[in-house]
Every structure is written in C-alpha cells, then in structure tokens.
Design a protein around this motif. Sequence first.
Motif, PDB file in Angstrom:
ATOM      1  N   ARG A  45     -11.014 -39.294  57.829  1.00 51.06           N
ATOM      2  CA  ARG A  45     -11.933 -38.882  56.761  1.00 51.06           C
ATOM      3  C   ARG A  45     -11.331 -37.673  56.069  1.00 51.06           C
ATOM      4  O   ARG A  45     -11.152 -36.617  56.690  1.00 51.06           O
ATOM      5  CB  ARG A  45     -13.307 -38.535  57.340  1.00 51.06           C
ATOM      6  N   LEU A  46     -11.017 -37.844  54.811  1.00 47.97           N
ATOM      7  CA  LEU A  46     -10.475 -36.752  54.009  1.00 47.97           C
ATOM      8  C   LEU A  46     -11.602 -36.066  53.251  1.00 47.97           C
ATOM      9  O   LEU A  46     -12.577 -36.711  52.855  1.00 47.97           O
ATOM     10  CB  LEU A  46      -9.441 -37.280  53.019  1.00 47.97           C
ATOM     11  N   SER A  47     -11.447 -34.775  53.071  1.00 47.81           N
ATOM     12  CA  SER A  47     -12.407 -34.004  52.273  1.00 47.81           C
ATOM     13  C   SER A  47     -11.685 -33.261  51.173  1.00 47.81           C
ATOM     14  O   SER A  47     -10.569 -32.776  51.363  1.00 47.81           O
ATOM     15  CB  SER A  47     -13.163 -33.006  53.152  1.00 47.81           C
ATOM     16  N   CYS A  48     -12.323 -33.184  50.033  1.00 46.10           N
ATOM     17  CA  CYS A  48     -11.832 -32.402  48.903  1.00 46.10           C
ATOM     18  C   CYS A  48     -12.869 -31.313  48.667  1.00 46.10           C
ATOM     19  O   CYS A  48     -13.980 -31.600  48.198  1.00 46.10           O
ATOM     20  CB  CYS A  48     -11.685 -33.294  47.683  1.00 46.10           C
ATOM     21  N   ALA A  49     -12.515 -30.097  49.012  1.00 40.44           N
ATOM     22  CA  ALA A  49     -13.437 -28.976  48.878  1.00 40.44           C
ATOM     23  C   ALA A  49     -13.169 -28.225  47.585  1.00 40.44           C
ATOM     24  O   ALA A  49     -12.019 -27.978  47.222  1.00 40.44           O
ATOM     25  CB  ALA A  49     -13.292 -28.043  50.069  1.00 40.44           C
ATOM     26  N   ALA A  50     -14.236 -27.859  46.916  1.00 38.89           N
ATOM     27  CA  ALA A  50     -14.128 -27.123  45.664  1.00 38.89           C
ATOM     28  C   ALA A  50     -14.549 -25.678  45.874  1.00 38.89           C
ATOM     29  O   ALA A  50     -15.497 -25.398  46.602  1.00 38.89           O
ATOM     30  CB  ALA A  50     -15.002 -27.761  44.593  1.00 38.89           C
ATOM     31  N   SER A  51     -13.839 -24.786  45.232  1.00 39.43           N
ATOM     32  CA  SER A  51     -14.221 -23.378  45.245  1.00 39.43           C
ATOM     33  C   SER A  51     -14.146 -22.850  43.818  1.00 39.43           C
ATOM     34  O   SER A  51     -13.339 -23.291  43.021  1.00 39.43           O
ATOM     35  CB  SER A  51     -13.308 -22.564  46.157  1.00 39.43           C
TER      36      SER A  51
END
Length: 126
Positions: A18-24
């Motif tokens: 499971r890949l995650s793309c986190a935004a900041s």
Amino acid sequence: VQLQASGGGLAQPGGSLRLSCAASGRTVSNYAVGWFRQAPGKEREFVAAISRGGGMTYYADFVKGRFSISRDNAKNTVNLQMNSLKPEDTAGYYCAGKEVSNRNILVRFSHQFDYWGQGTQVTVSS
C-alpha cells in the motif's frame, strides 16, 4: 504543495503493498492526483488517477482489477493499494498533483501535473 510517496518495499509475486502520497503545505483535497511508475531503462508510465472529489478513478489496463486508488482526506493522503503484484510491477512509483476547481476532473497525462513527489521503490521478487 509538497508531495511525498511512501510505502514501497519488497513484495513476493502475488503479494500486496500500500503506497501513500502525503501532502504538506496544502490540503490534498484541492488536487487531482495521479500515480506513475518508472522502471530502469523504461519510460515513465501512468498507473492510476483520482479526481479531487474522489468519485472518479481511472487505471492503466495493466493494473485494472489489481490496484485501487483512494483518498483519505483526514490524513491528507492519496493511497494506492496494490494487490496480486507481479515482477513486472517493479519500478519507482511517483505521485503527482494538479490543483483543480472541478471535483470530477481526472488528470492522467504527466505533462498536466504541476507537482511531483519523490518516488518510492517497489520490488516484486521471490
């Protein structure tokens, strides 16, 4: 916005990651998001996309039925669930975002995206 992909690693054929793309810096709910991958010696290719509202998704034929893209606005992430992995899925995976006003737009061509995260490596091998 800054995007950061994570969750890659080594998986056996038939396994899952499971890949995650986190935004900041900004909320990811303002962006249409796509996942791309690039294997050594090959061109970058589109994998999956999700609309800003989350109601529209689109997949490359080679991942249909195996991968699923979703949003988790509470965590400010876009996730890529990868099941039934194959050795040919081995690549660096990158997320990309484009700020859009329409909640139902899908963006799936790399030149359309404004923001790119650093990739996360996925290796599928026994």
